[in-house]
Design a protein around this motif. Structure first.
Motif, PDB file in Angstrom:
ATOM      1  N   VAL A 102       0.858  -1.184   0.000  1.00 15.00           N
ATOM      2  CA  VAL A 102       0.000   0.000   0.000  1.00 15.00           C
ATOM      3  C   VAL A 102       0.893   1.234   0.000  1.00 15.00           C
ATOM      4  CG1 VAL A 102      -1.840   1.254   1.165  1.00 15.00           C
ATOM      5  CG2 VAL A 102      -1.790  -1.253   1.246  1.00 15.00           C
ATOM      6  N   VAL A 103       0.755   2.063  -1.035  1.00 18.93           N
ATOM      7  CA  VAL A 103       1.567   3.269  -1.180  1.00 18.93           C
ATOM      8  C   VAL A 103       0.677   4.488  -0.944  1.00 18.93           C
ATOM      9  CG1 VAL A 103       2.994   4.639  -2.744  1.00 18.93           C
ATOM     10  CG2 VAL A 103       3.084   2.130  -2.836  1.00 18.93           C
ATOM     11  N   PHE A 104       1.027   5.292   0.053  1.00 15.23           N
ATOM     12  CA  PHE A 104       0.304   6.533   0.346  1.00 15.23           C
ATOM     13  C   PHE A 104       1.042   7.694  -0.310  1.00 15.23           C
ATOM     14  CE2 PHE A 104      -1.027   3.649   3.650  1.00 15.23           C
ATOM     15  CZ  PHE A 104      -2.336   4.000   3.941  1.00 15.23           C
ATOM     16  N   VAL A 105       0.329   8.472  -1.124  1.00 16.16           N
ATOM     17  CA  VAL A 105       0.928   9.611  -1.816  1.00 16.16           C
ATOM     18  C   VAL A 105       0.372  10.914  -1.254  1.00 16.16           C
ATOM     19  CG1 VAL A 105       1.367   8.321  -3.938  1.00 16.16           C
ATOM     20  CG2 VAL A 105      -0.818   9.521  -3.655  1.00 16.16           C
ATOM     21  N   ARG A 106       1.000  12.027  -1.648  1.00 18.13           N
ATOM     22  CA  ARG A 106       0.564  13.350  -1.201  1.00 18.13           C
ATOM     23  C   ARG A 106      -0.655  13.813  -2.015  1.00 18.13           C
ATOM     24  NH1 ARG A 106       4.038  17.473  -2.029  1.00 18.13           N
ATOM     25  NH2 ARG A 106       3.310  18.588  -0.164  1.00 18.13           N
ATOM     26  N   GLU A 225       4.928   3.872   2.637  1.00 18.22           N
ATOM     27  CA  GLU A 225       4.653   2.579   2.039  1.00 18.22           C
ATOM     28  C   GLU A 225       4.536   1.513   3.130  1.00 18.22           C
ATOM     29  OE1 GLU A 225       6.564   5.479  -0.126  1.00 18.22           O
ATOM     30  OE2 GLU A 225       7.809   4.173   1.124  1.00 18.22           O
ATOM     31  N   PHE A 226       3.547   0.636   2.990  1.00 19.81           N
ATOM     32  CA  PHE A 226       3.287  -0.412   3.977  1.00 19.81           C
ATOM     33  C   PHE A 226       3.039  -1.725   3.251  1.00 19.81           C
ATOM     34  CE2 PHE A 226       2.280   3.611   5.819  1.00 19.81           C
ATOM     35  CZ  PHE A 226       2.574   3.524   7.174  1.00 19.81           C
ATOM     36  N   LEU A 227       3.770  -2.776   3.628  1.00 23.30           N
ATOM     37  CA  LEU A 227       3.619  -4.080   2.991  1.00 23.30           C
ATOM     38  C   LEU A 227       2.832  -5.017   3.894  1.00 23.30           C
ATOM     39  CD1 LEU A 227       4.271  -6.026   0.668  1.00 23.30           C
ATOM     40  CD2 LEU A 227       6.368  -6.654   1.910  1.00 23.30           C
ATOM     41  N   PHE A 228       1.711  -5.506   3.392  1.00 15.89           N
ATOM     42  CA  PHE A 228       0.878  -6.472   4.109  1.00 15.89           C
ATOM     43  C   PHE A 228       1.179  -7.868   3.572  1.00 15.89           C
ATOM     44  CE2 PHE A 228      -1.315  -2.527   4.764  1.00 15.89           C
ATOM     45  CZ  PHE A 228      -1.923  -2.651   6.013  1.00 15.89           C
ATOM     46  N   GLU A 229       1.448  -8.795   4.477  1.00 10.80           N
ATOM     47  CA  GLU A 229       1.738 -10.171   4.087  1.00 10.80           C
ATOM     48  C   GLU A 229       1.057 -11.147   5.037  1.00 10.80           C
ATOM     49  OE1 GLU A 229       5.972 -10.249   1.862  1.00 10.80           O
ATOM     50  OE2 GLU A 229       6.125 -10.001   4.028  1.00 10.80           O
ATOM     51  N   PRO A 230       0.770 -12.368   4.575  1.00  2.80           N
ATOM     52  CA  PRO A 230       0.144 -13.383   5.445  1.00  2.80           C
ATOM     53  C   PRO A 230       1.142 -13.925   6.455  1.00  2.80           C
ATOM     54  CG  PRO A 230       0.661 -14.331   3.312  1.00  2.80           C
ATOM     55  CD  PRO A 230       0.952 -12.863   3.198  1.00  2.80           C
ATOM     56  N   LEU A 231       0.616 -14.615   7.467  1.00  7.20           N
ATOM     57  CA  LEU A 231       1.485 -15.188   8.497  1.00  7.20           C
ATOM     58  C   LEU A 231       2.304 -16.344   7.963  1.00  7.20           C
ATOM     59  CD1 LEU A 231      -0.894 -15.212  11.597  1.00  7.20           C
ATOM     60  CD2 LEU A 231       0.764 -13.478  10.925  1.00  7.20           C
ATOM     61  N   ARG A 278       9.744  11.444   5.282  1.00  9.16           N
ATOM     62  CA  ARG A 278      10.239  12.505   6.154  1.00  9.16           C
ATOM     63  C   ARG A 278      10.281  13.856   5.444  1.00  9.16           C
ATOM     64  NH1 ARG A 278      12.084   7.743   7.710  1.00  9.16           N
ATOM     65  NH2 ARG A 278      12.621   7.371   9.889  1.00  9.16           N
ATOM     66  N   SER A 279       9.996  13.859   4.171  1.00 10.82           N
ATOM     67  CA  SER A 279       9.935  15.086   3.385  1.00 10.82           C
ATOM     68  C   SER A 279       8.977  14.847   2.222  1.00 10.82           C
ATOM     69  CB  SER A 279      11.328  15.479   2.869  1.00 10.82           C
ATOM     70  OG  SER A 279      11.789  14.537   1.910  1.00 10.82           O
ATOM     71  N   THR A 280       8.798  15.858   1.394  1.00  6.62           N
ATOM     72  CA  THR A 280       7.798  15.756   0.330  1.00  6.62           C
ATOM     73  C   THR A 280       8.237  14.876  -0.837  1.00  6.62           C
ATOM     74  OG1 THR A 280       8.631  17.774  -0.708  1.00  6.62           O
ATOM     75  CG2 THR A 280       6.847  18.012   0.911  1.00  6.62           C
ATOM     76  N   ARG A 281       9.491  14.438  -0.839  1.00  2.00           N
ATOM     77  CA  ARG A 281       9.965  13.535  -1.897  1.00  2.00           C
ATOM     78  C   ARG A 281      10.868  12.459  -1.291  1.00  2.00           C
ATOM     79  NH1 ARG A 281      13.903  17.621  -5.459  1.00  2.00           N
ATOM     80  NH2 ARG A 281      15.255  18.281  -3.749  1.00  2.00           N
ATOM     81  N   ASP A 282      10.299  11.738  -0.357  1.00  2.00           N
ATOM     82  CA  ASP A 282      11.060  10.751   0.403  1.00  2.00           C
ATOM     83  C   ASP A 282      10.428   9.363   0.340  1.00  2.00           C
ATOM     84  OD1 ASP A 282      13.113   9.850   2.169  1.00  2.00           O
ATOM     85  OD2 ASP A 282      11.728  10.014   3.854  1.00  2.00           O
ATOM     86  N   HIS A 283       9.794   9.018  -0.786  1.00  2.00           N
ATOM     87  CA  HIS A 283       9.289   7.661  -0.950  1.00  2.00           C
ATOM     88  C   HIS A 283      10.456   6.671  -0.956  1.00  2.00           C
ATOM     89  CE1 HIS A 283       5.013   8.211  -1.711  1.00  2.00           C
ATOM     90  NE2 HIS A 283       5.295   9.248  -2.477  1.00  2.00           N
TER      91      HIS A 283
END
Length: 340
Positions: A102-106, A225-231, A278-283
């Motif tokens: 999951v990618v969160f953008v501005r 960015e957040f990575l979801f994975e199964p157990l 941490r900034s506006t272009r820190d993906h």
């Protein structure tokens, strides 16, 4: 030699013939005179700008707890039609991919994030994701009006599903912060800064007739960015043998009703890796994302070889994905196939 001020302070007025009766105390300072302890006003303490304005924001990449995930599971997001979806449904649905980044953008007019999505789309194709041994997908979440999603998809050629959190409630709950700090130039930025600003302004002006110019989202909100994975890599479908890790497999599934199907079961997912901007272009850079997902290569190289080498060797996020275990599983499957 004694200090002159000290000496003069030690001599009384009578000793020098000064008329004591004519001595008067200095007038009190005006009432509006500030006390000596008040620091001078300067740009360093100008609160009209955010305290993190001149540098990168101090935040962490701590992985959200189970309690936080449970809290945000039912948060509502909107698609391009304004239809609502729970956050959990984006990364955990009966027919969805087992691994989801999951990618969160501005805001939707942010040229920096648009550059990132373009770079991501160029390097991570749907075909490459389909070739992984465990189903994997990418989801994008912005923070503007859902009516701008189509514009964003067209501008970035984004092949991934895109949703929005107009009030940034999910952003805040997952620990993403607000800043105007520009930060260091990343490798995924191919467009110049001024050109990116001009492009964003042009996009905003085109939305004047629709009344959406000021509805792109919070200008200070940054993502991550957040990575979801199964157990567990295996499931009852991929591993039907009861004797092989059976109890662990079944514990990895959580029976929950979904979309009217009272008998459906959802696999328990965890966030195994995350990065907060941490900034506006820190993906997180493309080479890190590809490694995280288990894809070969580093993405499209750039002309600045020094920056590209640094990008390849630098990691921003925290956690460990199951990419290495996927490779082991693939190797084991290939070995079994060779024996057959």
């Amino acid at each position: 030699m004694a200090d002159a001020k000290t000496e003069s302070a030690a001599i009384s007025p009578a000793a020098v013939g000064a008329p004591v009766s004519d001595t008067t105390a200095p007038p009190p300072p005006p009432a509006d005179t500030p006390p000596k302890a008040t620091p001078p006003t300067s740009i360093d303490i100008d609160k009209n700008k955010p305290s993190d304005f001149d540098g990168q924001l101090a935040t962490t990449d701590e992985i959200p707890s189970d309690a936080t995930l449970a809290k945000v599971a039912e948060y509502v997001l909107l698609d391009k039609h304004g239809k609502s979806h729970t956050f959990q449904s984006l990364y955990n649905s009966p027919n969805g991919a087992r691994r989801v980044l999951v990618v969160f953008v501005r805001h939707f007019f942010c040229g920096n994030c648009q550059e990132y999505i373009r770079a991501l789309a160029e390097s991570v194709s749907r075909e490459a994701l389909l070739g992984l041994p465990v189903t994997t997908s990418i989801v994008i979440i912005g923070c503007g009006d859902p009516q701008l999603i189509e514009m964003y998809i067209e501008a970035t050629q984004c092949p991934f599903p895109l949703y929005t959190d107009p009030k940034s409630i999910l952003f805040e709950a997952l620990g993403m912060v607000k800043t105007l700090a520009l930060g260091d130039k990343p490798a995924y930025m191919k467009m110049g800064f001024l050109k990116g600003v001009f492009t964003g302004m042009s996009q905003a002006l085109k939305q004047l007739p629709r009344g959406l110019t000021l509805k792109s989202g919070d200008q200070r909100q940054v993502g991550g960015e957040f990575l979801f994975e199964p157990l567990d890599l295996v499931t009852p479908l991929t591993t039907p043998m009861d004797g092989y890790n059976g109890p662990a497999i079944m514990e990895a599934f959580d029976p929950r009703p979904s979309h009217g199907d009272s008998g459906s079961q959802l696999e328990v997912k965890k966030i195994t890796w995350c990065h907060r901007m941490r900034s506006t272009r820190d993906h997180a850079e493309i080479p890190e994302i590809m490694e995280l997902l288990g894809l070969d290569g580093h993405g499209q190289p750039i002309k600045d070889t020094a920056l590209w080498e640094k990008t390849i060797n630098t990691r921003k996020g925290t956690g460990i994905s199951m990419a290495s275990r996927m490779n082991e599983l693939t190797a084991a499957q290939n070995a079994e196939a060779d024996k057959a």
